[in-house]
Design an enzyme around this catalytic site. Structure first.
Site, PDB file in Angstrom:
ATOM      1  N   GLU A  54       0.788  -1.237   0.000  1.00 42.25           N
ATOM      2  CA  GLU A  54       0.000   0.000   0.000  1.00 42.25           C
ATOM      3  C   GLU A  54       0.819   1.286   0.000  1.00 42.25           C
ATOM      4  OE1 GLU A  54       0.220  -2.214   2.648  1.00 42.25           O
ATOM      5  OE2 GLU A  54       0.248  -1.130   4.552  1.00 42.25           O
ATOM      6  N   ASN A  55       2.040   1.311  -0.535  1.00 46.07           N
ATOM      7  CA  ASN A  55       2.860   2.520  -0.567  1.00 46.07           C
ATOM      8  C   ASN A  55       2.009   3.742  -0.930  1.00 46.07           C
ATOM      9  OD1 ASN A  55       5.146   0.646  -0.555  1.00 46.07           O
ATOM     10  ND2 ASN A  55       4.518   0.283  -2.669  1.00 46.07           N
ATOM     11  N   GLU A  67      -5.599  -2.713  -0.552  1.00 42.60           N
ATOM     12  CA  GLU A  67      -4.491  -1.737  -0.599  1.00 42.60           C
ATOM     13  C   GLU A  67      -5.028  -0.317  -0.635  1.00 42.60           C
ATOM     14  OE1 GLU A  67      -1.906  -3.197   0.200  1.00 42.60           O
ATOM     15  OE2 GLU A  67      -2.544  -5.201  -0.399  1.00 42.60           O
TER      16      GLU A  67
HETATM   17  N1  PHE Z   1       1.091  -4.517   3.834  1.00 36.88           N
HETATM   18  C1  PHE Z   1       0.796  -5.433   2.757  1.00 36.88           C
HETATM   19  C2  PHE Z   1      -0.697  -5.670   2.806  1.00 36.88           C
HETATM   20  O1  PHE Z   1      -1.219  -6.360   3.605  1.00 36.88           O
HETATM   21  C3  PHE Z   1       1.453  -6.753   2.851  1.00 36.88           C
HETATM   22  C4  PHE Z   1       2.936  -6.751   2.698  1.00 36.88           C
HETATM   23  C5  PHE Z   1       3.751  -6.880   3.799  1.00 36.88           C
HETATM   24  C6  PHE Z   1       3.498  -6.665   1.460  1.00 36.88           C
HETATM   25  C7  PHE Z   1       5.092  -6.911   3.687  1.00 36.88           C
HETATM   26  C8  PHE Z   1       4.866  -6.706   1.317  1.00 36.88           C
HETATM   27  C9  PHE Z   1       5.663  -6.840   2.446  1.00 36.88           C
HETATM   28  O2  PHE Z   1      -1.418  -5.076   2.118  1.00 36.88           O
HETATM   29 ZN    ZN Z   2      -2.708  -5.032   4.323  1.00 36.93          ZN
END
Ligand code: PHE
Ligand code: ZN
Length: 893
Positions: A268-269, A302
């Site tokens: 989700e950047n 995301e």
């Molecule tokens: N934060 C991401 C998600 O759940 C998952 C993720 C974690 C992707 C670590 C890459 C590395 O949407």
């Molecule tokens: Zn997530």
């Protein structure tokens, strides 16, 4: 270079950072072999913390220069940290400039900056930013980012980062640049850049609030015809978050980029989501209905993180469920709301619960069990788990349930919305904890059960393990009173020997003999044992307990067949209707499994069960998707969880035998189902038509299984024909799978043809590998097939999707084939864990978990599995990721 033996991190050790970073100015000269990164930070001391040295995290970086306020300075390296002891005293802002290089092309871990194909991508969650530059790489340090990207213009025409593009132009030597400014402060884990030859589908939208936004989905040239569904899902997500939560898109531009090398699902950047291509690319020729559904959920997930995760983020990684549990809950609700009809909502709920019970319950009962807010970790990447995500979502769902306020808000949706509003009012722009979240939901609903029971409710955040609720009913005919005693318990988990009672919302109903509902209520169980009484009843009712799966618990109730049949026929709650059918099947499977002397050929399904399944299949009102779920037997993994000692091959043999009987006994009904549910007309991935395809797919599989027993050649022939003629991947793949799983002679030619048709479609080739590695084992034939597949020119150990399609499909998703008495499956597993660990520890550690439940295995598997785990653990250079998993697996705790 491997990291040293790091030590365990504890939640209770949290301390504020000693410095803050106000702004970051990054300049990248992108080169696959050696990328140069200039990082200029404006920093100051945190006045709340005693003055101390600055310790910046860094990993696999080459450091060439450090300047403080433009001057050289002394520094030292300690473990993986750059330590600066002589920084200016006082609380003034100073500038720290760090110049490093890194090698993206050598980055096989896919964490930090890496190349895939000819493009650059980043992955910074959880601790990947430190592989790009030295930084305070922790989520509570939020900074403003400006990013200048420079690269060869012909090789990397597209240069992307978070936020808004403010400037671009050409440079000498065929290079160009782009400058991006993110208007929001963010933690380093949300940083991203992408550079390469990419094309975008674009869509301009106007939000409810009247603002204009540009949505883009970037893919490799040639994949544009597979981006429509992702874009539609994104537009639906934007609209849904505005409608249900009043949360609008806060950026002018929102980008999604697909990459074929990615460890997880998607990331989700801020403003620049990076996705595993599996969750972006789809058209009817290459993707199944399941793929379409997954894309909708992941795009939603995301996007929803933009508020739950990015605007309000986590104080530390122990709080991961703050954003993940909440965002999974939001994406589940999104998919349900899009489905709209009640039956499709129920189907989604059943699917979600199935994931929870087949993946999370075993995790909660195994060596890696942890609360949704863990107390310690060695490697945070090991805690992106079904517990933090899916159980976390259930815990958020219970909070919604427990702020319901009578008929005006029976489900708690309005109360929950108030809670979310308060959560944003209090915490927007900051890094907070799970306690802050529950407090906001409770404070916004002061009269709710949640508010009244908050301290006890929070045990869901601190205690691991799946609670068991035992229900016992008794009827007193003279007074017309039915009493239901509910008792809860929770088995010990590693480090937690004793559990305190949970707060368990239990939705229940009573069904009378004629099928009508005589009572329904929500009971919140808080004590170890409580008795409910219902009066004024003519006869003993059938209790429908835990409707809609109102809490993530195991429900024990000694249902008779009659009671289950009544629920299957009459329950107004579709979830429990499905559950009744599963219990009928499970009881039979368990009985057969436990009779050691009983040969598979002598396991005969009773007419009553078969008739019940027939009436579900033929039911005039039930919809196709529900029928497909109800007629699918409980999975081998789910059955294994119900046993103390597990012989996976026995479970497999029993399930196969019963499936063959259902196939034969309902032959005419399967034929009818297949013919009656044909979809004509243009392909649409909506719930109604995908349900029909799912049911015809199951029918075809059953008809091919029946053909195996009867020697019939007609249905396999029809399956082959359908495989050839299919107008979409769902029908085509189901037909292929029917041939493969039934062991038909026609399978080989179909597989060959399938490969030839899709040789340039990586995601389809993944399916081709996965189908073969996950196929029904016949006399131990799958392991040699798996080994053979790994010599195929299309196989690659470096591409996570491909490695998963073969190795995980066998080790984690094919228990009947993997758990061999000769231990060859385990030897294969240990070889692959070790091999993968040297390439990509995150992927290796996931594979390592395939033997989590070894202690339950029957001999000789149990000893052989332990030996295989010990063999991995004995490897001296293991990553923290894999070491943590195998150490826990071997621990006596
Ligand atoms: N934060 C991401 C998600 O759940 C998952 C993720 C974690 C992707 C670590 C890459 C590395 O949407
Ligand atoms: Zn997530």
């Amino acid at each position: 270079m491997r990291e040293g033996q790091n030590s365990v991190i504890h939640r209770s050790d949290y301390q504020e950072p000693a410095f803050w970073i106000d702004s970051v100015d990054l300049c990248f000269d992108l080169d696959p072999a050696k990328t140069r990164v200039l990082n200029k930070m404006k920093m100051r001391r945190n006045p709340h913390v005693v003055p101390q040295a600055l310790r910046l995290d860094g990993e696999e970086l080459n450091l060439s220069r450090v300047l403080v306020n433009g001057q050289g300075t002394s520094f030292k390296m300690e473990d993986n940290q750059l330590v600066l002891e002589n920084l200016p005293a006082g609380n003034d802002v100073f500038e720290l400039e760090i110049f490093t290089t890194c090698a993206p092309a050598k980055n096989t871990k896919l964490s930090g900056l890496y190349t895939s194909g000819d493009s650059f991508y980043t992955q910074c969650e959880a601790e990947g930013f430190r592989r790009i530059t030295y930084f305070l790489d922790r989520p509570d340090v939020m900074a403003s980012y400006t990013v200048l990207l420079r690269a060869d213009k012909s090789k990397y025409p597209v240069l992307l980062s978070n936020g808004n593009l403010v400037e671009q132009g050409t440079l000498d030597d065929g290079r160009h640049f782009a400058k991006w400014v993110d208007p929001f402060k963010k933690p380093s884990y949300l940083f991203a850049l992408v550079a390469g030859q990419l094309v975008a589908r674009e869509q301009r939208i106007t939000s409810r609030a009247g603002k204009e936004h540009l949505l883009q989905v970037y893919v490799r040239p040639g994949d544009l015809d597979k981006t429509e569904h992702a874009m539609n899902s994104l537009m639906a997500s934007v609209a849904w978050d505005e409608a249900r939560f009043g949360l609008s898109l806060d950026l002018e531009r929102f980008m999604i980029v697909a990459t074929s090398d990615f460890n997880m699902g998607a990331m989700e950047n801020k403003g620049l989501n990076i996705f595993n291509s599996k969750y972006v690319l789809a058209n009817q020729a290459t993707a199944t209905d399941t793929d379409f559904g997954n894309i909708e959920s992941v795009v939603g997930h995301e996007y929803f993180h933009n508020w739950t995760g990015n605007r309000i983020t986590c104080r530390d990684w122990f709080q991961l469920s703050l954003k993940e549990g909440l965002t999974v809950f939001r994406d589940q609700e999104f998919s349900m709301d899009l489905a709209s009809e009640a039956s499709a909502r129920a189907v989604k709920r059943i699917e979600d619960v199935r994931v929870l019970r087949t993946a999370q319950f075993p995790e909660d009962a195994g060596p890696m069990a942890h609360p949704i807010r863990p107390d310690q970790y060695l490697e945070i990447n090991n805690f992106y788990t079904v517990t933090v995500y899916e159980k976390g979502a259930e815990v958020v769902r219970m909070q919604q349930t427990m702020v319901a306020s009578g008929p005006s808000d029976p489900l708690g949706r309005e109360g929950f919305r108030k809670g979310m509003d308060l959560y944003f009012q209090r915490h927007d722009g900051s890094a907070v904890t799970c306690d802050d979240f529950t407090q906001a939901i409770a404070d916004a609903n002061p009269d709710s059960k949640l508010a009244q029971l908050l301290p006890q409710f929070k045990r869901w955040y601190s205690q691991a393990g799946t609670p068991r609720v035992k229900a016992v009913g008794s009827f007193d005919g003279a007074s017309g009173t039915y009493s239901l005693t509910l008792s809860q318990s929770c088995a010990p988990t590693p480090g937690q020997a004793v559990k305190e009672p949970f707060v368990i919302p239990i939705s229940l109903g009573l069904i009378s003999a004629d099928g009508s509902e005589v009572a329904s209520s929500m009971h919140v169980l808080t004590q170890e044992s409580e008795t409910l009484t219902f009066t004024g009843l003519q006869a003993e009712p059938v209790p429908s307990i835990l409707r809609g799966f109102s809490a993530p618990v195991i429900l024990d109730f000694a249902y008779t067949d009659e009671q289950l049949l009544a629920l299957l026929e009459h329950d107004t709650d579709p979830f429990n209707r499905w559950e009744a059918g599963q219990r009928l099947a499970l009881n039979r499977m368990m009985a057969f499994i436990s009779q050691d002397a009983l040969a598979v050929a002598d396991m005969k399904l009773d007419a009553r069960y078969i008739e019940a399944m027939r009436s579900v299949l033929r039911h005039p009102k039930l919809d196709a998707a529900f029928k497909e779920l109800a007629l699918t037997l409980p999975s081998e993994t789910y059955v294994a969880e119900q046993l103390d000692v597990v012989d996976p091959q026995r479970i497999h043999a029993v399930r196969e035998a019963l499936r063959a009987q259902l196939a034969t006994a309902l032959h005419a009904d399967w034929e009818w189902a297949f013919e009656a549910h044909h979809e004509n007309g243009a392909y649409k991935p909506d719930s109604l038509s995908s349900g029909r395809r799912a049911l015809t797919g199951l029918a075809l599989a059953m008809l091919c299984i029946a053909a195996r027993t009867s020697g019939d050649t007609v249905w396999p022939g029809k399956a082959l024909q359908r495989f050839k003629d299919a107008g979409n991947m769902t029908d085509r793949f189901n037909a292929l799978a029917a041939l493969v799983t039934s062991g038909s002679d026609l399978a080989a030619q179909a597989l060959q043809r399938f490969h030839a048709m899709f040789k340039d479609e990586a995601l389809v080739i993944d399916k081709w590998f996965a189908l073969q590695a996950g196929a029904t084992d016949r006399g131990g034939n799958i392991l040699p097939i798996v080994k053979q597949l790994m010599t195929h020119p299309d196989f690659s150990m470096r591409n996570p999707n491909r490695a998963r399609s073969v190795i995980f499909s066998y080790c984690s998703a094919n228990p009947g084939a993997f758990h061999r008495a000769d231990a060859a499956g385990y030897v294969f597993w240990s070889d692959k864990v070790i091999e993968l660990d040297a390439i990509n520890p995150q992927v290796a550690a996931r594979l390592a978990r395939a033997l989590d439940r070894w202690k339950k295995l029957a001999e000789p598997m149990r000893s052989a599995a332990r030996e295989a785990i010990a063999r991995v653990a004995a490897k001296p250079d293991l990553s923290n990721d894999t070491r943590e998993v195998v150490t826990r697996a071997l621990s006596e705790d």
